[in-house]
Design an enzyme around this catalytic site. Sequence first.
Site, mmCIF file in Angstrom:
data_model
loop_
_atom_site.group_PDB
_atom_site.id
_atom_site.type_symbol
_atom_site.label_atom_id
_atom_site.label_comp_id
_atom_site.label_asym_id
_atom_site.label_seq_id
_atom_site.Cartn_x
_atom_site.Cartn_y
_atom_site.Cartn_z
ATOM 1 N N ASP A 9 0.857 -1.184 0.000
ATOM 2 C CA ASP A 9 0.000 0.000 0.000
ATOM 3 C C ASP A 9 0.895 1.237 0.000
ATOM 4 O O ASP A 9 1.634 1.484 0.950
ATOM 5 C CB ASP A 9 -0.907 -0.014 1.225
ATOM 6 C CG ASP A 9 -2.022 1.013 1.144
ATOM 7 O OD1 ASP A 9 -2.155 1.664 0.091
ATOM 8 O OD2 ASP A 9 -2.768 1.157 2.133
ATOM 9 N N ASP A 103 -2.974 2.385 -6.177
ATOM 10 C CA ASP A 103 -1.860 2.504 -5.229
ATOM 11 C C ASP A 103 -1.704 1.298 -4.312
ATOM 12 O O ASP A 103 -1.037 1.384 -3.282
ATOM 13 C CB ASP A 103 -2.010 3.775 -4.391
ATOM 14 C CG ASP A 103 -3.261 3.765 -3.528
ATOM 15 O OD1 ASP A 103 -4.161 2.945 -3.798
ATOM 16 O OD2 ASP A 103 -3.351 4.568 -2.587
ATOM 17 N N GLU A 104 -2.296 0.176 -4.661
ATOM 18 C CA GLU A 104 -2.131 -1.008 -3.821
ATOM 19 C C GLU A 104 -2.202 -2.281 -4.648
ATOM 20 O O GLU A 104 -2.823 -2.320 -5.711
ATOM 21 C CB GLU A 104 -3.173 -1.051 -2.702
ATOM 22 C CG GLU A 104 -4.601 -1.097 -3.191
ATOM 23 C CD GLU A 104 -5.600 -1.202 -2.051
ATOM 24 O OE1 GLU A 104 -5.277 -1.808 -1.022
ATOM 25 O OE2 GLU A 104 -6.721 -0.666 -2.213
#
Length: 389
Positions: A9, A103-104
């Site tokens: 993350d 974003d993860e």
Amino acid sequence: MQKYIMHIDMDAFFASVEQLDNPALRGRPVGVGSMHRRSVLSAASYEARKFGVRSAMPVHQALKLCPQLQVVSGTRGRYKEISDQVMKVLGNYSPVVEQASIDEAYLDITGTQKLFGPPRKLAQSIKDDIYKTTGLTASVGIAPVKFLAKIASDLNKPNGISIIEPHEVEEFLKTLPVEKIPGVGKKALPRLHAFSVKFAADLRKYSPEFWKERFGERGLVLYEKGAGIDPTPVTLGGQMKSSSAENTFDDDVSDPHVLKTLLLKQSERIAADIRRKGLKGRTITLKIKFPDFRQITRSKTLDFRTSHSGTIYKTGCKLLDNEGRIGPVRLIGIGISNFENRSRQLSLLDDPENPVDDKKLDQLDKAVDQVRRKFGINMLTRGRLLEDE
């Protein structure tokens, strides 16, 4: 062989990218959004979070908490560029990488120890590689199952590593607040508390049948998670789970005609989005937010999968009409999900409102997409929308 799942993350991703590209923002409280009166933040830097500023918070409220907050509009193309760099790094460490969002991502790192060492050493190597490639930090969670890996990545933010070993799972669940389980929202939490379920392990006080009777199939999933069970695999590449669009009004709107015009524009936008990805969905969701920030969502699952904007729009309008006179609205949005490819039961009757077998609509949509790609999105516009210009 012991299974290990890793969740990566990126830390305050949008805000961190803005600070990376603009040195004047580094070390200062930053929010990504706009200065419109009804705008909400899509991200907040850790400097801003110290003041209580969070993503999805109205900008005016964030500025009251942190008057020195630097609000920047954001550059989505840049976020995508760095996201691609991160995913490329991850692909160097595992053949199975599932991108969960911009974003993860999840990695199945089972059996990678011989190449990269134990999980903690691998996590540090990945973090170092991401920083070297992008200049940004990431937090890592590692656990035997997927949902615990995601929870673990949030335990030591920012720039941290958290590992839940198999023999630690049972004790960890005894202290994990039940609301930390993905999928337990504000509506479910009071019901769980009514059964004296405050921690994840408390779910095992009752039988699987007990939870199924009260929450349906979701109750069985909750029970399993309370025991640390999650059979969900890491899927190579992952797949978009939904597509949505919404608009926040500068002034509250009550006119159904205005609301439906926006639904049409949004439906066209998300239909084009999923067609680009070769997807069709079954569940249409309407989202409405009121001036007091109260929010409702209404969903309809179709008997067929669609990527046709007209079908999405008509379904959204029906959901809106079902609410009757709803009064002033500050936000309206529509989304489509449930993209899995399931076989459909054929109907013996023709349904004029069911376009699932209407190949002409698919052909028309594809033709419109081709024209817009070549000449611009405004080259073709629905007559209904022209009437409202």
